[in-house]
Motif scaffolding. Sequence first.
Motif, PDB file in Angstrom:
ATOM      1  N   MET A   1      -3.075 -63.381 -28.155  1.00 30.82           N
ATOM      2  CA  MET A   1      -1.819 -63.211 -28.881  1.00 30.82           C
ATOM      3  C   MET A   1      -2.096 -62.381 -30.126  1.00 30.82           C
ATOM      4  N   ALA A   2      -1.243 -61.439 -30.358  1.00 28.46           N
ATOM      5  CA  ALA A   2      -1.352 -60.625 -31.563  1.00 28.46           C
ATOM      6  C   ALA A   2      -0.031 -60.663 -32.308  1.00 28.46           C
ATOM      7  N   LEU A   3      -0.092 -61.114 -33.529  1.00 29.64           N
ATOM      8  CA  LEU A   3       1.090 -61.106 -34.389  1.00 29.64           C
ATOM      9  C   LEU A   3       1.086 -59.808 -35.187  1.00 29.64           C
ATOM     10  N   HIS A   4       2.250 -59.200 -35.272  1.00 26.07           N
ATOM     11  CA  HIS A   4       2.413 -57.956 -36.019  1.00 26.07           C
ATOM     12  C   HIS A   4       3.374 -58.214 -37.173  1.00 26.07           C
ATOM     13  N   LYS A   5       2.909 -57.984 -38.378  1.00 25.12           N
ATOM     14  CA  LYS A   5       3.777 -58.144 -39.541  1.00 25.12           C
ATOM     15  C   LYS A   5       4.741 -56.974 -39.594  1.00 25.12           C
ATOM     16  N   LEU A   6       6.031 -57.283 -39.543  1.00 27.12           N
ATOM     17  CA  LEU A   6       7.052 -56.236 -39.543  1.00 27.12           C
ATOM     18  C   LEU A   6       7.595 -55.954 -40.939  1.00 27.12           C
ATOM     19  N   GLY A   7       7.543 -56.943 -41.808  1.00 25.89           N
ATOM     20  CA  GLY A   7       8.043 -56.708 -43.159  1.00 25.89           C
ATOM     21  C   GLY A   7       8.076 -57.964 -43.991  1.00 25.89           C
ATOM     22  N   GLN A   8       7.961 -57.762 -45.285  1.00 28.67           N
ATOM     23  CA  GLN A   8       8.080 -58.839 -46.263  1.00 28.67           C
ATOM     24  C   GLN A   8       9.239 -58.527 -47.189  1.00 28.67           C
ATOM     25  N   ASP A   9       9.793 -59.587 -47.740  1.00 29.13           N
ATOM     26  CA  ASP A   9      10.909 -59.430 -48.665  1.00 29.13           C
ATOM     27  C   ASP A   9      10.453 -58.630 -49.883  1.00 29.13           C
ATOM     28  N   PRO A  10      11.016 -57.452 -50.098  1.00 29.87           N
ATOM     29  CA  PRO A  10      10.617 -56.651 -51.248  1.00 29.87           C
ATOM     30  C   PRO A  10      11.012 -57.276 -52.579  1.00 29.87           C
ATOM     31  N   GLU A  11      11.879 -58.274 -52.546  1.00 33.41           N
ATOM     32  CA  GLU A  11      12.309 -58.931 -53.779  1.00 33.41           C
ATOM     33  C   GLU A  11      11.585 -60.254 -54.021  1.00 33.41           C
ATOM     34  N   SER A  12      10.592 -60.576 -53.209  1.00 29.28           N
ATOM     35  CA  SER A  12       9.846 -61.818 -53.379  1.00 29.28           C
ATOM     36  C   SER A  12       9.031 -61.762 -54.663  1.00 29.28           C
ATOM     37  N   PRO A  13       9.200 -62.753 -55.538  1.00 29.51           N
ATOM     38  CA  PRO A  13       8.469 -62.721 -56.799  1.00 29.51           C
ATOM     39  C   PRO A  13       6.958 -62.851 -56.618  1.00 29.51           C
ATOM     40  N   LEU A  20       8.567 -61.383 -41.783  1.00 26.61           N
ATOM     41  CA  LEU A  20       8.949 -61.310 -40.378  1.00 26.61           C
ATOM     42  C   LEU A  20       7.763 -60.804 -39.567  1.00 26.61           C
ATOM     43  N   TYR A  21       7.465 -61.518 -38.460  1.00 24.09           N
ATOM     44  CA  TYR A  21       6.382 -61.145 -37.555  1.00 24.09           C
ATOM     45  C   TYR A  21       6.934 -60.978 -36.145  1.00 24.09           C
ATOM     46  N   TYR A  22       6.221 -60.203 -35.332  1.00 24.70           N
ATOM     47  CA  TYR A  22       6.536 -60.070 -33.914  1.00 24.70           C
ATOM     48  C   TYR A  22       5.309 -60.495 -33.117  1.00 24.70           C
ATOM     49  N   ASP A  23       5.516 -61.337 -32.116  1.00 25.13           N
ATOM     50  CA  ASP A  23       4.455 -61.808 -31.232  1.00 25.13           C
ATOM     51  C   ASP A  23       4.546 -61.000 -29.942  1.00 25.13           C
ATOM     52  N   ASP A  24       3.564 -60.131 -29.706  1.00 30.96           N
ATOM     53  CA  ASP A  24       3.649 -59.265 -28.532  1.00 30.96           C
ATOM     54  C   ASP A  24       3.342 -59.985 -27.222  1.00 30.96           C
ATOM     55  N   ASN A  28       8.664 -62.664 -28.924  1.00 33.73           N
ATOM     56  CA  ASN A  28       9.509 -63.404 -29.864  1.00 33.73           C
ATOM     57  C   ASN A  28       9.172 -63.016 -31.287  1.00 33.73           C
ATOM     58  N   TYR A  29      10.104 -63.328 -32.181  1.00 34.91           N
ATOM     59  CA  TYR A  29       9.882 -63.132 -33.605  1.00 34.91           C
ATOM     60  C   TYR A  29       9.502 -64.455 -34.252  1.00 34.91           C
ATOM     61  N   LEU A  30       8.663 -64.392 -35.263  1.00 37.71           N
ATOM     62  CA  LEU A  30       8.335 -65.538 -36.098  1.00 37.71           C
ATOM     63  C   LEU A  30       8.826 -65.203 -37.497  1.00 37.71           C
ATOM     64  N   ILE A  31       9.556 -66.124 -38.085  1.00 40.78           N
ATOM     65  CA  ILE A  31      10.147 -65.880 -39.392  1.00 40.78           C
ATOM     66  C   ILE A  31       9.627 -66.918 -40.369  1.00 40.78           C
ATOM     67  N   GLN A  32       8.979 -66.433 -41.401  1.00 40.65           N
ATOM     68  CA  GLN A  32       8.507 -67.295 -42.492  1.00 40.65           C
ATOM     69  C   GLN A  32       9.553 -67.203 -43.584  1.00 40.65           C
ATOM     70  N   PHE A  64      13.901 -55.843 -38.348  1.00 41.03           N
ATOM     71  CA  PHE A  64      13.976 -56.039 -36.907  1.00 41.03           C
ATOM     72  C   PHE A  64      14.078 -54.675 -36.235  1.00 41.03           C
ATOM     73  N   PRO A  65      13.198 -54.374 -35.261  1.00 42.95           N
ATOM     74  CA  PRO A  65      13.249 -53.065 -34.598  1.00 42.95           C
ATOM     75  C   PRO A  65      14.616 -52.761 -33.983  1.00 42.95           C
ATOM     76  N   GLU A  66      15.309 -53.760 -33.504  1.00 43.92           N
ATOM     77  CA  GLU A  66      16.614 -53.536 -32.893  1.00 43.92           C
ATOM     78  C   GLU A  66      17.647 -53.060 -33.917  1.00 43.92           C
ATOM     79  N   VAL A  67      17.399 -53.352 -35.175  1.00 47.24           N
ATOM     80  CA  VAL A  67      18.319 -52.964 -36.243  1.00 47.24           C
ATOM     81  C   VAL A  67      17.939 -51.600 -36.811  1.00 47.24           C
ATOM     82  N   ASP A  68      16.634 -51.357 -36.991  1.00 49.92           N
ATOM     83  CA  ASP A  68      16.228 -50.107 -37.621  1.00 49.92           C
ATOM     84  C   ASP A  68      16.014 -48.960 -36.635  1.00 49.92           C
ATOM     85  N   GLY A  69      16.251 -49.225 -35.350  1.00 47.93           N
ATOM     86  CA  GLY A  69      16.138 -48.170 -34.355  1.00 47.93           C
ATOM     87  C   GLY A  69      14.721 -47.957 -33.837  1.00 47.93           C
TER      88      GLY A  69
END
Length: 70
Positions: A1-13, A20-24, A28-32, A64-69
């Motif tokens: 299993m490989a988790l791919h980090k797709l993005g972190q909240d740019p406003e996180s202090p 957000l992660y993607y499990d190839d 499925n997506y994993l959301i922290q 989410f790739p489905e949102v950003d194309g």
Amino acid sequence: MALHKLGQDPESPEGKSPTLYYDDETDNYLIQGWKVLDPERRSQLDLPDHEDVIEFPKRMMKFFPEVDGG
């Protein structure tokens, strides 16, 4: 299993969450995110014992790739 980090909240202090992660392997997506601890809000949810719920900011939908194309 490989988790791919797709993005972190740019406003996180602290720069750690939400993330957000993607499990190839499972496709499925994993959301922290932030635990929902407020009893009133939790009482409105129909959560089985083996599940939980987190909050995830709307501004992170772009990762989410489905949102950003991608």
